[in-house]
Every structure is written in structure tokens, then in C-alpha cells.
Design a protein around this motif. Structure first.
Motif, short mmCIF file in Angstrom:
data_model
loop_
_atom_site.label_atom_id
_atom_site.label_comp_id
_atom_site.label_asym_id
_atom_site.label_seq_id
_atom_site.Cartn_x
_atom_site.Cartn_y
_atom_site.Cartn_z
N VAL A 31 2.64 11.78 -11.96
CA VAL A 31 1.54 12.14 -11.93
C VAL A 31 -0.03 13.08 -10.60
N LEU A 32 0.80 11.52 -9.91
CA LEU A 32 0.13 12.53 -8.76
C LEU A 32 0.85 13.22 -8.07
N ASN A 33 2.48 13.33 -8.27
CA ASN A 33 3.48 13.81 -7.51
C ASN A 33 2.74 15.64 -8.13
N GLU A 34 2.65 15.08 -9.37
CA GLU A 34 2.21 16.60 -10.35
C GLU A 34 0.82 17.39 -9.90
N GLN A 35 0.12 16.92 -9.20
CA GLN A 35 -1.17 17.58 -8.17
C GLN A 35 -1.15 17.90 -7.55
N LEU A 43 0.24 -1.55 -0.36
CA LEU A 43 -0.47 -0.23 0.10
C LEU A 43 0.45 1.41 -0.25
N VAL A 44 0.95 1.64 -0.90
CA VAL A 44 1.63 3.37 -1.40
C VAL A 44 0.72 4.88 -0.81
N HIS A 45 0.82 5.26 -0.22
CA HIS A 45 -0.06 6.78 -0.29
C HIS A 45 0.94 8.01 -0.44
N VAL A 46 -0.07 8.48 -1.67
CA VAL A 46 1.05 9.53 -2.52
C VAL A 46 0.10 10.64 -2.03
N GLY A 47 0.00 11.80 -1.55
CA GLY A 47 -0.48 12.62 -0.88
C GLY A 47 -2.12 12.67 -0.19
N ASP A 48 -2.91 12.43 -1.19
CA ASP A 48 -4.36 11.77 -0.83
C ASP A 48 -4.44 10.69 -1.64
N ALA A 49 -3.02 10.13 -2.48
CA ALA A 49 -4.09 9.12 -2.84
C ALA A 49 -3.28 7.43 -2.27
N LYS A 50 -4.18 6.51 -2.05
CA LYS A 50 -3.73 5.22 -2.53
C LYS A 50 -3.75 4.79 -3.09
N LEU A 51 -2.24 3.73 -3.67
CA LEU A 51 -2.23 2.92 -4.37
C LEU A 51 -2.12 1.72 -3.49
N GLU A 52 -2.30 0.43 -4.53
CA GLU A 52 -2.29 -0.84 -3.44
C GLU A 52 -1.94 -1.37 -5.38
N ILE A 53 -0.30 -2.07 -4.70
CA ILE A 53 0.40 -2.64 -6.03
C ILE A 53 -0.07 -4.46 -5.59
N HIS A 54 -0.16 -5.38 -6.47
CA HIS A 54 -0.08 -6.09 -6.46
C HIS A 54 1.32 -7.08 -6.96
N HIS A 55 1.27 -8.03 -6.84
CA HIS A 55 2.70 -8.68 -7.88
C HIS A 55 1.91 -9.44 -8.53
N PRO A 56 2.41 -10.31 -9.86
CA PRO A 56 3.34 -8.82 -10.38
C PRO A 56 3.23 -7.37 -10.89
N PHE A 57 3.46 -6.39 -10.99
CA PHE A 57 3.20 -5.01 -11.38
C PHE A 57 4.29 -4.70 -12.19
N ASP A 58 3.96 -3.36 -12.66
CA ASP A 58 4.61 -3.09 -14.16
C ASP A 58 5.33 -1.65 -13.95
N PRO A 59 6.57 -2.21 -13.28
CA PRO A 59 7.00 -1.49 -12.90
C PRO A 59 7.08 0.68 -13.68
N VAL A 60 7.29 0.29 -15.30
CA VAL A 60 7.08 1.91 -15.46
C VAL A 60 5.94 2.22 -15.59
N LEU A 61 4.68 1.57 -15.47
CA LEU A 61 3.07 2.19 -14.86
C LEU A 61 3.44 2.69 -13.44
N PHE A 62 4.05 2.13 -13.05
CA PHE A 62 4.11 2.33 -11.26
C PHE A 62 4.77 3.98 -11.86
N ARG A 63 5.96 3.87 -12.20
CA ARG A 63 6.45 4.95 -11.72
C ARG A 63 5.86 6.61 -12.81
N GLN A 64 4.78 6.06 -14.02
CA GLN A 64 4.35 7.05 -14.64
C GLN A 64 3.31 7.35 -13.37
N VAL A 65 2.52 6.81 -12.83
CA VAL A 65 1.32 7.01 -12.04
C VAL A 65 1.75 7.85 -10.81
N ILE A 66 3.28 7.47 -10.15
CA ILE A 66 4.03 8.04 -9.02
C ILE A 66 4.54 9.65 -9.28
#
Length: 78
Positions: free
Chosen positions: A74-78, A49-72
Motif C-alpha cells: 500500500v505504501l509503495n502504491e502511494q 525501523l523501516v522507511h518507505v517513502g515518507d513513512a516510517k514503520l517500527e516493527i517489533h517481534h513477533p510480527f505478522d509478515p503477511v500484514l507487513f507485506r500488505q502495508v509495504i
């Protein structure tokens, strides 16, 4: 005892050590041996479980690290 140890893949020396240790335990005690079973199934890793600001992301295995970086990003820009 040796056959039981062989069947259950237990070292006889370890079994004998514990057998001797508990053989001296008070016979009136409520201690009992219980069977233990093992499964060959591998458990999936738990989620992350990753918290970025008010957003909460639940990451399961396996996951796409490229997509994860893109989402983080975008969330950091808001």
C-alpha cells in the motif's frame, strides 16, 4: 579455588591461568576484581525501523509478515 570454580561454573584451568597472569601484576596497581552477575532472562530482539517513502514503520517481534507485506504494498502504491 577449585570449589569456587565449581560453584561459579568456571574451568579451574582457565581460572588458574588468569590468576597466575594477574598474580604478577604490580601489587600497587588499582586493579580490582568485581563480581559479575548473569540473568537467565532473554532479551527481546530490538525493533526494526523501516522507511518507505515518507513513512516510517517500527516493527517489533513477533510480527505478522503477511500484514507487513500488505502495508509495504500500500505504501509503495502511494
Amino acid at each position: 579455588m577449585r570449589k569456587w570454580c565449581e560453584v561459579h561454573q568456571v574451568k579451574y584451568s582457565q581460572f588458574y591461568y588468569w590468576w597466575k597472569k594477574f598474580n604478577g601484576v604490580d601489587k600497587q596497581s588499582s586493579c580490582q576484581w568485581l563480581p559479575v552477575t548473569f540473568s537467565d532472562e532473554k532479551e527481546e530482539p530490538s525493533s526494526l525501523l523501516v522507511h518507505v517513502g515518507d513513512a516510517k514503520l517500527e516493527i517489533h517481534h513477533p510480527f505478522d509478515p503477511v500484514l507487513f507485506r500488505q502495508v509495504i504494498k500500500v505504501l509503495n502504491e502511494q
